[in-house]
Design a protein around this motif. Structure first.
Motif, PDB file in Angstrom:
ATOM      1  N   GLN A 195      -8.673  -1.695  -4.671  1.00 13.76           N
ATOM      2  CA  GLN A 195      -8.068  -2.221  -5.895  1.00 13.76           C
ATOM      3  C   GLN A 195      -8.583  -1.514  -7.147  1.00 13.76           C
ATOM      4  O   GLN A 195      -9.777  -1.297  -7.305  1.00 13.76           O
ATOM      5  CB  GLN A 195      -8.355  -3.724  -6.012  1.00 13.76           C
ATOM      6  CG  GLN A 195      -7.562  -4.440  -7.079  1.00 13.76           C
ATOM      7  CD  GLN A 195      -6.108  -4.666  -6.663  1.00 13.76           C
ATOM      8  OE1 GLN A 195      -5.843  -4.897  -5.508  1.00 13.76           O
ATOM      9  NE2 GLN A 195      -5.196  -4.587  -7.624  1.00 13.76           N
ATOM     10  N   ASN A 196      -7.652  -1.114  -8.026  1.00 14.71           N
ATOM     11  CA  ASN A 196      -7.938  -0.451  -9.305  1.00 14.71           C
ATOM     12  C   ASN A 196      -8.461   0.971  -9.154  1.00 14.71           C
ATOM     13  O   ASN A 196      -8.726   1.641 -10.146  1.00 14.71           O
ATOM     14  CB  ASN A 196      -8.929  -1.263 -10.144  1.00 14.71           C
ATOM     15  CG  ASN A 196      -8.400  -2.652 -10.469  1.00 14.71           C
ATOM     16  OD1 ASN A 196      -7.211  -2.821 -10.711  1.00 14.71           O
ATOM     17  ND2 ASN A 196      -9.281  -3.641 -10.437  1.00 14.71           N
ATOM     18  N   ASP A 226      -1.262   0.023  -8.316  1.00 11.83           N
ATOM     19  CA  ASP A 226      -2.128   0.844  -9.172  1.00 11.83           C
ATOM     20  C   ASP A 226      -1.424   2.122  -9.631  1.00 11.83           C
ATOM     21  O   ASP A 226      -1.861   2.755 -10.606  1.00 11.83           O
ATOM     22  CB  ASP A 226      -3.422   1.216  -8.430  1.00 11.83           C
ATOM     23  CG  ASP A 226      -4.334   0.021  -8.231  1.00 11.83           C
ATOM     24  OD1 ASP A 226      -4.181  -0.965  -8.974  1.00 11.83           O
ATOM     25  OD2 ASP A 226      -5.190   0.073  -7.334  1.00 11.83           O
ATOM     26  N   ILE A 238      -3.448   1.320  -3.448  1.00 13.72           N
ATOM     27  CA  ILE A 238      -2.673   0.110  -3.719  1.00 13.72           C
ATOM     28  C   ILE A 238      -1.434   0.510  -4.532  1.00 13.72           C
ATOM     29  O   ILE A 238      -1.555   1.170  -5.575  1.00 13.72           O
ATOM     30  CB  ILE A 238      -3.512  -0.919  -4.508  1.00 13.72           C
ATOM     31  CG1 ILE A 238      -4.819  -1.206  -3.765  1.00 13.72           C
ATOM     32  CG2 ILE A 238      -2.719  -2.188  -4.734  1.00 13.72           C
ATOM     33  CD1 ILE A 238      -4.650  -1.774  -2.385  1.00 13.72           C
ATOM     34  N   SER A 255       0.841  -1.200   0.000  1.00 17.65           N
ATOM     35  CA  SER A 255       0.000   0.000   0.000  1.00 17.65           C
ATOM     36  C   SER A 255       0.874   1.246   0.000  1.00 17.65           C
ATOM     37  O   SER A 255       2.023   1.226   0.466  1.00 17.65           O
ATOM     38  CB  SER A 255      -0.915   0.020   1.225  1.00 17.65           C
ATOM     39  OG  SER A 255      -1.845  -1.051   1.179  1.00 17.65           O
TER      40      SER A 255
END
Length: 262
Positions: free
Chosen positions: A225-226, A190, A187, A170
């Motif tokens: 996420q994403n 990403d 994240i 992270s």
């Protein structure tokens, strides 16, 4: 012959007079009817406006229903001119309350049953009274930004320096504004441009002041996420009361609602 002529002249005079009066009457009545119609339309519009409560009126009504004294509520929400705010009271006690606000396409009463199936939640606002100072302190972990290593420093504008670090997959970006600590979590894989997001938040807060907490305030922005969604929590303390705003709106909208709280 004179009688016949007189009769014809008299008859013609009556006919002319009748035509003249009819024409005048028509011209006089037409604008009157239009004025009446316009007045009726304005009256109906005024009545319609009176039936639609404004956001401020809704907030005022909610405040009057709350059992906790000196309650605070957000007063601005990210809606368009054609949308409305619906409110559902989740909890209403003398020492705490919780209210969820929703986007609606038409005005609805407070606690309207339609809100139970409304997926357009804007935010939930809570107030909780703490009798144990230690438990209250757990909500505001200490953060020191006095000595930031050079390779972790981030210039955010307006002479504010943030710290960016990574841990366990992270990425964290933290900075302080007065008694507030602000954090953006994402994240690492990403590669989200959290610095740009933070700078926009700093710019907004340069013109719009957050509530002044007794000791601590904290804003946590989390991108899962994403980074397709975002979760924002703004929390601050005033004496032994902690106010919390939770939303999935973008950070600027979250700041707007927090700033408007009064």
């Amino acid at each position: 012959m004179k009688k016949t002529l007189f009769f014809l002249l008299f008859t013609f005079s009556l006919i002319a007079s009748s035509c003249s009066n009819g024409s005048t009457g028509s011209q006089t009545n037409s604008p009157t009817k239009e004025a009446n119609a316009a007045e009726q339309a304005n009256t109906e519009a005024d009545q319609t406006n009176e039936e639609i409560p404004s956001t401020n009126e809704q907030i005022k009504e909610i405040r009057s229903m709350l059992k906790m004294k000196d309650s605070k509520l957000p007063t601005k929400f990210p809606i368009t001119d054609t949308e409305y705010v619906g409110a559902k009271m989740n909890k209403n006690e003398s020492d705490e309350y919780s209210i969820s606000f929703y986007q609606t396409q038409e005005p609805v009463p407070i606690n309207d049953e339609s809100l139970a199936t409304n997926d357009n939640r804007i935010a939930t606002f809570k107030a909780e009274t703490f009798d144990d100072p230690a438990k209250q302190k757990e909500l505001f972990p200490e953060v020191s930004l006095d000595s930031i290593p050079d390779d972790m420093k981030v210039e955010l504008g307006h002479q504010i320096i943030g710290m960016k670090e990574g841990a366990a997959g992270s990425s964290y970006l933290l900075w302080k504004e007065g008694r507030w600590v602000l954090q953006i979590k994402s994240i690492s894989a990403d590669e989200l441009d959290t610095i740009n997001i933070a700078r926009k938040m700093v710019d907004y807060l340069e013109e719009n002041a957050l509530p002044v907490p007794k000791d601590n305030g904290r804003i946590e922005v989390s991108y899962p996420q994403n980074a397709e969604e975002v979760e924002v929590t703004a929390r601050w303390e005033e004496e032994n009361i902690v106010y919390t705003l939770e939303t999935e709106e973008v950070p600027i909208n979250a700041l707007m609602m927090t700033v408007s709280t009064e």
